[in-house]
Design a protein around this motif. Structure first.
Motif, mmCIF file in Angstrom:
data_model
loop_
_atom_site.group_PDB
_atom_site.id
_atom_site.type_symbol
_atom_site.label_atom_id
_atom_site.label_comp_id
_atom_site.label_asym_id
_atom_site.label_seq_id
_atom_site.Cartn_x
_atom_site.Cartn_y
_atom_site.Cartn_z
ATOM 1 N N LYS A 22 -5.023 3.727 -7.293
ATOM 2 C CA LYS A 22 -4.448 3.855 -5.938
ATOM 3 C C LYS A 22 -3.044 3.245 -5.850
ATOM 4 O O LYS A 22 -2.109 3.878 -5.339
ATOM 5 N N SER A 23 -2.923 2.023 -6.371
ATOM 6 C CA SER A 23 -1.602 1.373 -6.303
ATOM 7 C C SER A 23 -0.592 2.133 -7.149
ATOM 8 O O SER A 23 0.566 2.317 -6.746
ATOM 9 N N GLU B 131 6.041 -4.821 -11.755
ATOM 10 C CA GLU B 131 5.639 -6.101 -12.354
ATOM 11 C C GLU B 131 6.187 -7.278 -11.560
ATOM 12 O O GLU B 131 5.514 -8.288 -11.390
#
Ligand SMILES: Nc1ncnc2c1ncn2[C@@H]1O[C@H](COP(=O)(O)OP(=O)(O)OP(=O)(O)O)[C@@H](O)[C@H]1O
Ligand SMILES: [Mg+2]
Lengths: 222, 350
Positions: A48-49, B345
């Motif tokens: 999902k992310s 990140e």
């Protein structure tokens, strides 16, 4: 103008971890129409992310084509990508991600290209935060901080709002109020919204719930 | 909002951190200003001394003769040489007064003696006045002759009495410790000629003397420059260090900035601006500290006449511009690493 705000054509994203390759997205096809409000649900690690990140040009897909307002995002220079992020995409994070050294008003105005304090104050007013404009984020509750983040995401009138678990850190009451704000934005102002959530109650605010599993939507309803 | 405003706020938010970073620059800049300032002051003193030597040759008694003064016969012999003209004699000697060794110096040009209280003629410096309890109008005995003190000059940390050259020759029986003269001839052949005709004297040309002084001065400046350079390098390393830490600390913040649409160039620019600003503000504080240091040193060393020469504009401007540029350079690597951050990140970073 293109009727589709976001299009995915056979998009894959793989991560190499040593010898292992992880398919975070696996040949994803989806079209988000202008003015729609979608919720994405699915187990942890289903992608999902990753879906939101490549949609918002925070990351590049390994394969496939992604279009925002009909523009292929991978073909743009990094400067043009930044411009698209700034003008057309509003990101909302689970952890709010406000700048602690800036006031609420300054946080909202941070992405503004032409400074317009009145516009920012109006947005804060809409979020019920007019009294907090000169406070620092650290002095606000989680729900208030998320509303500041929404105002920041809206400041450049984006075509689409991408929200990754925006209610994940909030209690039920605040979660509902955030989802109601998003629903109002969608219905009254026609902002297209994609919300990733683990919470069924939050997901129910959307027009449609997309279920994701192993890097793809299971009941692809587009 | 533009990122330059954000850089300002970052410095203000981390006041202590920014101050500590700037400390390296402040100390570096102050060290350079003080050391090079003193060097510049010394150089202008040397230059002033060199300008006093409007003579081609200087004749002094050789130290091997044991006598630091030339006898009147020697003096007149030298003064009779046809190829020398425009003589100036200086008589320097010392003598005990009340068990204190006092240096006497003949003066031809009273402008060289600074800050005289009273009149010229017989001038004692403040040190002599303090040590021996002498004042204007008091009498001192020099080689059995009584002299009346006419003035007091500024302190020099050694006991000096300045006598009009005529008086100095008078009390020493027309003895002289150095003769400055111009030469019709090539100064080098004059040196040979004088040494051939007069015993127990050494003769140097002005260019020897100037070269000597310049050599000493250059060596001192080089040494000073190296030390000052080390001070600055240490300051710059501290800026690289802090900016690098600051970028790592702010990884998430930088990720957010990218996510809301700031370009790599804007991020790079803001980090460079921040480090440049630290360098600029730090060097200004350093220069102020350095100027204070120079004034303190100059007063300690009684060198106050040269204070303006110790703060040349090129030094102050150079230190500020140089520190700012070096700090910009120091921000380069952190800036590049910030722009290379992977947004996803960076956002995961807590
Ligand atoms: N940088 C990365 N390196 C390696 N693997 C990654 C990386 N980012 C994500 N993955 C993997 O990709 C898959 C999808 O991750 P993603 O974060 O999209 O899941 P998610 O659905 O958002 O999960 P959650 O509900 O826990 O947030 C996971 O298996 C994850 O381990
Ligand atoms: Mg996730």
């Amino acid at each position: 103008m293109n009727n589709n705000v976001l299009e995915f054509e056979n998009v894959s994203k793989t991560y190499k971890m040593g010898d292992e390759t992880i398919k975070a997205l696996d040949g994803l096809n989806v079209t988000i129409k202008r003015g729609s409000f979608k919720a994405v649900m699915g187990p942890s690690g289903s992608g999902k992310s990753t879906f939101l990140h490549v949609a918002g040009i925070l990351d590049m897909p390994t394969k496939g084509i992604i279009k925002i307002n009909g523009k292929e995002t991978q073909k743009l220079s990094s400067k043009e990508q930044a411009k698209l992020r700034r003008n057309e995409i509003g990101f909302i994070f689970q952890r709010f991600n406000l700048m602690s050294q800036l006031t609420v008003l300054e946080n909202v105005m941070l992405p503004m290209i032409e400074e317009d304090t009145n516009k920012a104050l109006e947005l804060l007013n809409k979020m019920g935060l007019s009294s907090k404009a000169d406070k620092y984020p650290g002095h606000l509750s989680g729900g208030e901080q998320q509303r500041v983040a929404i105002a920041r995401a809206l400041i450049n009138d984006p075509s689409i709002i991408l929200a990754d678990e925006p209610t994940g850190e909030l209690d039920t009451k605040n979660a509902n109020s955030i989802m109601q704000i998003l629903k109002d934005l969608n219905q009254k102002d026609g902002v297209s919204i994609v919300v990733v959530t683990h919470n069924q109650a939050s997901a129910d605010y959307a027009d449609e719930i997309l279920h994701m599993s192993d890097g793809n939507f299971v009941d692809n309803a587009n | 909002m533009n990122l330059y405003k954000l850089a300002f706020k970052n410095i203000r938010r981390k006041k202590l951190r920014s101050a500590l970073t700037a400390l390296g620059i402040i100390i570096g800049a102050a060290t350079i200003v003080i050391l090079l300032g003193i060097g510049a002051g010394a150089t202008s003193e040397v230059q002033e001394q060199m300008n006093q030597y409007m003579y081609d040759v200087v004749i002094t008694p050789t130290s091997s003769s044991g006598n630091l003064l030339m006898e009147p016969q020697t003096v007149s012999k030298i003064k009779n040489m046809s190829y020398l003209y425009d003589f100036r004699e200086v008589t320097v000697f010392s003598q005990d007064i009340n068990n204190t060794k006092v240096n006497f110096e003949g003066v031809n040009d009273w402008k060289e003696i600074k800050d005289i209280n009273g009149t010229t003629g017989v001038v004692i410096n403040k040190d002599t006045s303090d040590k021996l309890g002498l004042h204007i109008g008091d009498k001192i005995t020099v080689n059995d002759q009584q002299l009346t003190i006419t003035g007091i000059s500024k302190p020099e940390q050694s006991v000096y009495v300045y006598l009009d050259q005529k008086i100095a020759e008078n009390v020493t029986g027309n003895k002289v410790s150095a003769i400055y003269a111009r030469s019709h001839d090539n100064p080098n052949s004059t040196v040979d000629e004088v040494q051939k005709q007069v015993n127990d004297v050494s003769v140097v040309t002005k260019s020897d003397k100037v070269a000597d002084l310049q050599e000493t001065n250059n060596q001192a400046m080089l040494f000073i420059g190296i030390i000052a350079g080390i001070a600055l390098v240490v300051g710059v390393i501290s800026v690289v260090n802090t900016m690098m830490m600051s970028v790592m600390e702010r990884t998430k913040e930088l990720g957010v900035l990218k996510a809301i649409g700031f370009t790599n160039w804007e991020l790079k620019g803001s980090i460079l601006f921040e480090s440049g600003l630290i360098g600029f503000l730090g060097s200004i504080l350093g220069v102020i500290l350095g100027i204070v240091g120079i004034i303190v040193f100059a007063n300690m060393l009684h060198f106050t006449d040269y204070i303006p020469q110790m703060m040349p504009l090129w030094l102050i401007g150079g230190v500020i511009i140089g520190s700012t540029l070096l700090c910009l350079l120091a921000g380069l690597y952190p800036a590049i690493s910030a722009s290379r951050l992977n947004v996803v990140e960076a956002l995961r970073n807590e």
